[in-house]
Design a protein around this motif. Structure first.
Motif, mmCIF file in Angstrom:
data_model
loop_
_atom_site.group_PDB
_atom_site.id
_atom_site.type_symbol
_atom_site.label_atom_id
_atom_site.label_comp_id
_atom_site.label_asym_id
_atom_site.label_seq_id
_atom_site.Cartn_x
_atom_site.Cartn_y
_atom_site.Cartn_z
ATOM 1 N N PRO A 127 4.442 31.935 66.999
ATOM 2 C CA PRO A 127 3.513 31.136 66.191
ATOM 3 C C PRO A 127 3.853 29.649 66.186
ATOM 4 C CG PRO A 127 4.074 33.152 65.034
ATOM 5 C CD PRO A 127 4.987 33.069 66.225
ATOM 6 N N SER A 128 5.160 29.323 66.192
ATOM 7 C CA SER A 128 5.542 27.909 66.166
ATOM 8 C C SER A 128 5.125 27.193 67.446
ATOM 9 C CB SER A 128 7.054 27.766 65.945
ATOM 10 O OG SER A 128 7.781 28.227 67.068
ATOM 11 N N ILE A 129 5.166 27.903 68.577
ATOM 12 C CA ILE A 129 4.761 27.310 69.852
ATOM 13 C C ILE A 129 3.242 27.242 69.958
ATOM 14 C CG2 ILE A 129 4.742 27.632 72.355
ATOM 15 C CD1 ILE A 129 7.537 28.730 72.176
ATOM 16 N N LEU A 130 2.566 28.348 69.654
ATOM 17 C CA LEU A 130 1.107 28.363 69.749
ATOM 18 C C LEU A 130 0.474 27.388 68.767
ATOM 19 C CD1 LEU A 130 0.258 32.164 70.192
ATOM 20 C CD2 LEU A 130 0.620 30.415 71.931
ATOM 21 N N GLY A 131 1.123 27.189 67.628
ATOM 22 C CA GLY A 131 0.595 26.250 66.644
ATOM 23 C C GLY A 131 0.530 24.833 67.186
#
Length: 443
Positions: A41-45
């Motif tokens: 999630p931190s990367i896709l965000g």
């Protein structure tokens, strides 16, 4: 279910295992790869995707993909959104190419469809055999460097500099220093083969972050609750734009190919490595159900795109479960159920700061560099091909550029040395296509 039913479904006795061993193996694998619930999630965000629901998307994609592998192959192999593939999605497709995340999901969808067709027809084997080993090594190591570079950047350990492009960050910043200590801690626990070492690092840094002040309060915010219902995924579910890649094929074909290339070799490498650890290979050293495994992997990517995530792939962390006795799909089912149960800890996962995930990125990058030892350093052509690919990825901030330059380098060196027969027709073709892409700026 009775023991007899479990044995009938998963052939436990034939594989020399028990329900207890399979459960322990499943929990071990989950502990080793559960960091993806926070890191993905931190990367896709960063790609512009709405952050709410990405933990749920990641868990569901991992659960469904792992169940597919379990029931289609009866292998103890777990799946989840792939590291490297998520970085490619966020930084190359969305940020470098400036493609909106819905369209990027469409690219992921068609990558999965293409990968599925190649798996079903068996063409994937011919493609895998035609790609030079040095390029495979360069791509894997390059992705490792790329992921590690992203981790260093997110941690503030590396910052931009107008004179030197990059330079060392401010180590007097408590958050930056904490990230550095986190990297050291993660390397130590992984080196000691402690199961779930990367997850331990994330948890530890999150707890320490509650006492580290920043301009906006403490680095780690206080959670609203310990447990809670999973967040809805309405903003990403079937949000993909499947027509964008078709309508803009000239600008997206290389992205689809790059995703398929990385996904294919990552999957094959993981399947063989984990299967060797679990003693699943036959006398010829081949995996009996590799076709079904590749099909499950490809189908999982299609499912992941519909949910709203980057390509789903087999995880090398599955080897930790195999090392503790996991031999069948029951191990994978335990992993899948663990991902579902973890969703009820979403309130806790949401307060994990970005800094706490950076050591995980750097550690994964370090582990991906391991294949460099397979490179023939006495072969200048192989060395040049691998070096160009692995250097180009972090320096151009693009995995696809590294793959393209790697193909061109390999063919150029072989032709220059007069070794024309050592290059496959497919490799010649792809190198030519990439040259034309640069000449006519088709991107």
């Amino acid at each position: 279910m009775s023991n007899t039913l479990f044995d009938r479904l998963f052939k436990l006795q034939a594989h020399g295992t028990t329900i207890k061993k399979e459960v322990v193996a499943g929990l071990t694998t989950f502990a080793a790869m559960s960091y993806i619930l926070v890191v993905n999630p931190s990367i896709l965000g960063l790609s512009g995707m709405p952050v709410e629901g990405l933990i749920t998307v990641t868990a569901l994609a991992a659960c469904l993909g792992t169940l597919l592998m379990a029931f289609m192959t009866n292998y103890p192999i777990a799946l989840a959104p792939g590291m490297g593939l998520n970085a490619f999605f966020a930084f190359t497709i969305c940020m470098s190419r400036e493609i909106h995340w819905e369209a990027a999901l469409g690219i992921v969808f068609w990558n999965g469809i293409l990968f599925l067709l190649l798996s079903l027809t068996g063409v994937r084997t011919k493609i895998a055999e035609s790609i030079p080993p040095s390029l495979k090594i360069g791509v894997q190591c390059g992705i490792g460097l790329f992921i590690a570079f992203i981790g260093l950047k997110n941690a503030g350990l590396v910052v931009d500099n107008p004179a030197t492009f990059v330079s060392l960050g401010d180590l007097s910043d408590p958050a930056v220093m904490l990230a550095l200590l986190g990297v050291l801690f993660t390397v130590v626990v992984v080196a000691k083969n402690i199961n779930g070492g990367i997850l331990m690092s994330i948890v530890l840094l999150t707890l320490i972050g509650a006492f580290v002040p920043t301009e906006n309060g403490m680095l780690t915010q206080t959670p609203d609750a310990i447990v809670g219902l999973p967040e809805p995924i309405t903003s990403t579910f079937f949000a993909m734009d499947i027509w964008y890649p078709i309508e803009n094929f000239a600008q997206t074909w290389d992205l689809i190919f790059a995703l398929m290339f990385v996904n294919m070799f990552d999957t094959i490498g993981t399947l063989i490595g984990v299967s060797r650890r679990a003693n699943l290979l036959n006398k010829d050293g081949k995996l009996p159900k590799i076709g079904s495994a590749m099909t499950a992997d490809a189908t999982a990517s299609v499912v992941g795109a519909t949910l709203g995530t980057s390509p789903v792939t087999s995880y090398v962390e599955s080897a930790t479960g195999a090392a503790t006795g996991g031999r069948t799909g029951l191990t994978a089912i335990v992993v899948a159920l663990s991902f579902l149960l973890a969703l009820f800890l979403t309130p806790l996962m949401k307060v994990i700061p970005l800094m706490a995930t950076t050591p995980a990125l750097i550690m994964v990058g370090i582990l991906m560099m391991e294949s460099i030892r397979q490179l023939d350093f006495d072969d200048m052509g192989a060395l040049a091909t691998a070096s160009v690919a692995l250097l180009a990825m972090p320096l151009t901030f693009s995995i696809s550029e590294g793959i393209a330059l790697g193909f061109i380098t390999f063919v150029g060196v072989k032709m220059g040395m007069g070794k024309f027969k050592e290059v496959s027709k497919l490799t010649y073709f792809l190198a030519l296509v990439f040259v034309l892409r640069y000449v006519f700026d088709l991107k």
